[in-house]
Design a protein around this motif. Structure first.
Motif, PDB file in Angstrom:
ATOM      1  N   ASN A   1      49.935  13.440  29.535  1.00 61.35           N
ATOM      2  CA  ASN A   1      49.942  14.481  28.514  1.00 61.35           C
ATOM      3  C   ASN A   1      49.851  15.867  29.147  1.00 61.35           C
ATOM      4  O   ASN A   1      50.510  16.812  28.700  1.00 61.35           O
ATOM      5  CB  ASN A   1      48.788  14.263  27.546  1.00 61.35           C
ATOM      6  CG  ASN A   1      48.893  15.109  26.314  1.00 61.35           C
ATOM      7  OD1 ASN A   1      49.831  15.847  26.136  1.00 61.35           O
ATOM      8  ND2 ASN A   1      47.897  14.990  25.454  1.00 61.35           N
ATOM      9  N   THR A   2      49.054  15.991  30.194  1.00 56.94           N
ATOM     10  CA  THR A   2      48.936  17.260  30.908  1.00 56.94           C
ATOM     11  C   THR A   2      50.278  17.683  31.505  1.00 56.94           C
ATOM     12  O   THR A   2      50.687  18.842  31.394  1.00 56.94           O
ATOM     13  CB  THR A   2      47.877  17.147  32.023  1.00 56.94           C
ATOM     14  OG1 THR A   2      46.611  16.828  31.429  1.00 56.94           O
ATOM     15  CG2 THR A   2      47.740  18.425  32.813  1.00 56.94           C
TER      16      THR A   2
ATOM     17  N   GLY B   1      53.279  16.737  30.517  1.00 58.64           N
ATOM     18  CA  GLY B   1      54.194  17.057  29.431  1.00 58.64           C
ATOM     19  C   GLY B   1      53.935  18.436  28.850  1.00 58.64           C
ATOM     20  O   GLY B   1      54.876  19.209  28.604  1.00 58.64           O
ATOM     21  N   ASN B   2      52.665  18.767  28.638  1.00 55.32           N
ATOM     22  CA  ASN B   2      52.336  20.095  28.123  1.00 55.32           C
ATOM     23  C   ASN B   2      52.691  21.189  29.126  1.00 55.32           C
ATOM     24  O   ASN B   2      53.162  22.261  28.742  1.00 55.32           O
ATOM     25  CB  ASN B   2      50.847  20.188  27.763  1.00 55.32           C
ATOM     26  CG  ASN B   2      50.506  19.454  26.499  1.00 55.32           C
ATOM     27  OD1 ASN B   2      51.351  19.243  25.652  1.00 55.32           O
ATOM     28  ND2 ASN B   2      49.261  19.048  26.376  1.00 55.32           N
TER      29      ASN B   2
ATOM     30  N   SER C   1      56.496  21.621  29.126  1.00 60.66           N
ATOM     31  CA  SER C   1      56.930  22.273  27.886  1.00 60.66           C
ATOM     32  C   SER C   1      56.561  23.751  27.894  1.00 60.66           C
ATOM     33  O   SER C   1      57.339  24.591  27.427  1.00 60.66           O
ATOM     34  CB  SER C   1      56.292  21.588  26.683  1.00 60.66           C
ATOM     35  OG  SER C   1      56.759  20.272  26.562  1.00 60.66           O
ATOM     36  N   ALA C   2      55.385  24.071  28.409  1.00 61.35           N
ATOM     37  CA  ALA C   2      54.981  25.476  28.491  1.00 61.35           C
ATOM     38  C   ALA C   2      55.908  26.246  29.430  1.00 61.35           C
ATOM     39  O   ALA C   2      56.295  27.386  29.141  1.00 61.35           O
ATOM     40  CB  ALA C   2      53.539  25.584  28.974  1.00 61.35           C
TER      41      ALA C   2
ATOM     42  N   SER D   1      54.014  28.996  24.495  1.00 62.09           N
ATOM     43  CA  SER D   1      53.776  28.725  25.907  1.00 62.09           C
ATOM     44  C   SER D   1      52.297  28.872  26.257  1.00 62.09           C
ATOM     45  O   SER D   1      51.740  28.052  26.987  1.00 62.09           O
ATOM     46  CB  SER D   1      54.621  29.661  26.756  1.00 62.09           C
ATOM     47  OG  SER D   1      54.390  29.434  28.118  1.00 62.09           O
TER      48      SER D   1
ATOM     49  N   LEU E   1      50.405  25.871  24.735  1.00 62.81           N
ATOM     50  CA  LEU E   1      50.606  24.657  25.517  1.00 62.81           C
ATOM     51  C   LEU E   1      49.889  24.722  26.860  1.00 62.81           C
ATOM     52  O   LEU E   1      49.415  23.700  27.363  1.00 62.81           O
ATOM     53  CB  LEU E   1      52.095  24.404  25.717  1.00 62.81           C
ATOM     54  CG  LEU E   1      52.846  23.896  24.477  1.00 62.81           C
ATOM     55  CD1 LEU E   1      54.333  23.903  24.732  1.00 62.81           C
ATOM     56  CD2 LEU E   1      52.373  22.511  24.104  1.00 62.81           C
ATOM     57  N   THR E   2      49.799  25.899  27.441  1.00 59.42           N
ATOM     58  CA  THR E   2      49.054  26.051  28.690  1.00 59.42           C
ATOM     59  C   THR E   2      47.566  25.788  28.476  1.00 59.42           C
ATOM     60  O   THR E   2      46.923  25.117  29.293  1.00 59.42           O
ATOM     61  CB  THR E   2      49.269  27.459  29.270  1.00 59.42           C
ATOM     62  OG1 THR E   2      50.664  27.676  29.453  1.00 59.42           O
ATOM     63  CG2 THR E   2      48.544  27.625  30.582  1.00 59.42           C
TER      64      THR E   2
ATOM     65  N   LEU F   1      46.304  23.868  26.100  1.00 59.06           N
ATOM     66  CA  LEU F   1      46.191  22.420  25.907  1.00 59.06           C
ATOM     67  C   LEU F   1      46.306  21.663  27.224  1.00 59.06           C
ATOM     68  O   LEU F   1      45.619  20.664  27.449  1.00 59.06           O
ATOM     69  CB  LEU F   1      47.264  21.932  24.940  1.00 59.06           C
ATOM     70  CG  LEU F   1      47.033  22.235  23.473  1.00 59.06           C
ATOM     71  CD1 LEU F   1      48.253  21.825  22.661  1.00 59.06           C
ATOM     72  CD2 LEU F   1      45.804  21.526  22.970  1.00 59.06           C
ATOM     73  N   CYS F   2      47.172  22.142  28.099  1.00 56.37           N
ATOM     74  CA  CYS F   2      47.337  21.533  29.411  1.00 56.37           C
ATOM     75  C   CYS F   2      46.037  21.592  30.208  1.00 56.37           C
ATOM     76  O   CYS F   2      45.603  20.598  30.782  1.00 56.37           O
ATOM     77  CB  CYS F   2      48.467  22.228  30.155  1.00 56.37           C
ATOM     78  SG  CYS F   2      48.799  21.600  31.794  1.00 56.37           S
TER      79      CYS F   2
ATOM     80  N   THR G   1      43.365  19.178  28.546  1.00 52.50           N
ATOM     81  CA  THR G   1      43.537  17.753  28.838  1.00 52.50           C
ATOM     82  C   THR G   1      43.289  17.452  30.315  1.00 52.50           C
ATOM     83  O   THR G   1      42.781  16.382  30.651  1.00 52.50           O
ATOM     84  CB  THR G   1      44.936  17.266  28.420  1.00 52.50           C
ATOM     85  OG1 THR G   1      45.923  18.086  29.034  1.00 52.50           O
ATOM     86  CG2 THR G   1      45.097  17.282  26.921  1.00 52.50           C
TER      87      THR G   1
END
Length: 63
Positions: free
Chosen positions: A17-18, A20-21, A24-25, A36, A39-40, A42-43, A46
């Motif tokens: 998940n990290t 992927g985030n 995507s970011a 962005s 998502l960063t 969230l990265c 996680t």
């Protein structure tokens, strides 16, 4: 109270998940800076959870 270990597949899932985030970011950085940044964050969150899970499991194994 007995401490419960975090299953290794959950930790692997957090790392996936990290990644992927993070990707995507990186992809959205030029188009949408707000997404962005979200998502960063969230990265990083996680990644912190995954590292905490590894440390916690090691401490449980030592005792």
């Amino acid at each position: 109270m007995k401490k419960v270990k975090i299953h290794p597949l959950i930790i692997v899932g957090l790392f996936i998940n990290t990644l992927g985030n993070g990707f995507s970011a990186y992809r959205l950085y030029d188009d949408d800076r707000t997404a962005s940044i979200a998502l960063t964050v969230l990265c990083l969150f996680t990644l912190t959870l995954a590292v905490y899970g590894i440390i916690r499991n090691r401490k449980i194994n030592e005792t």
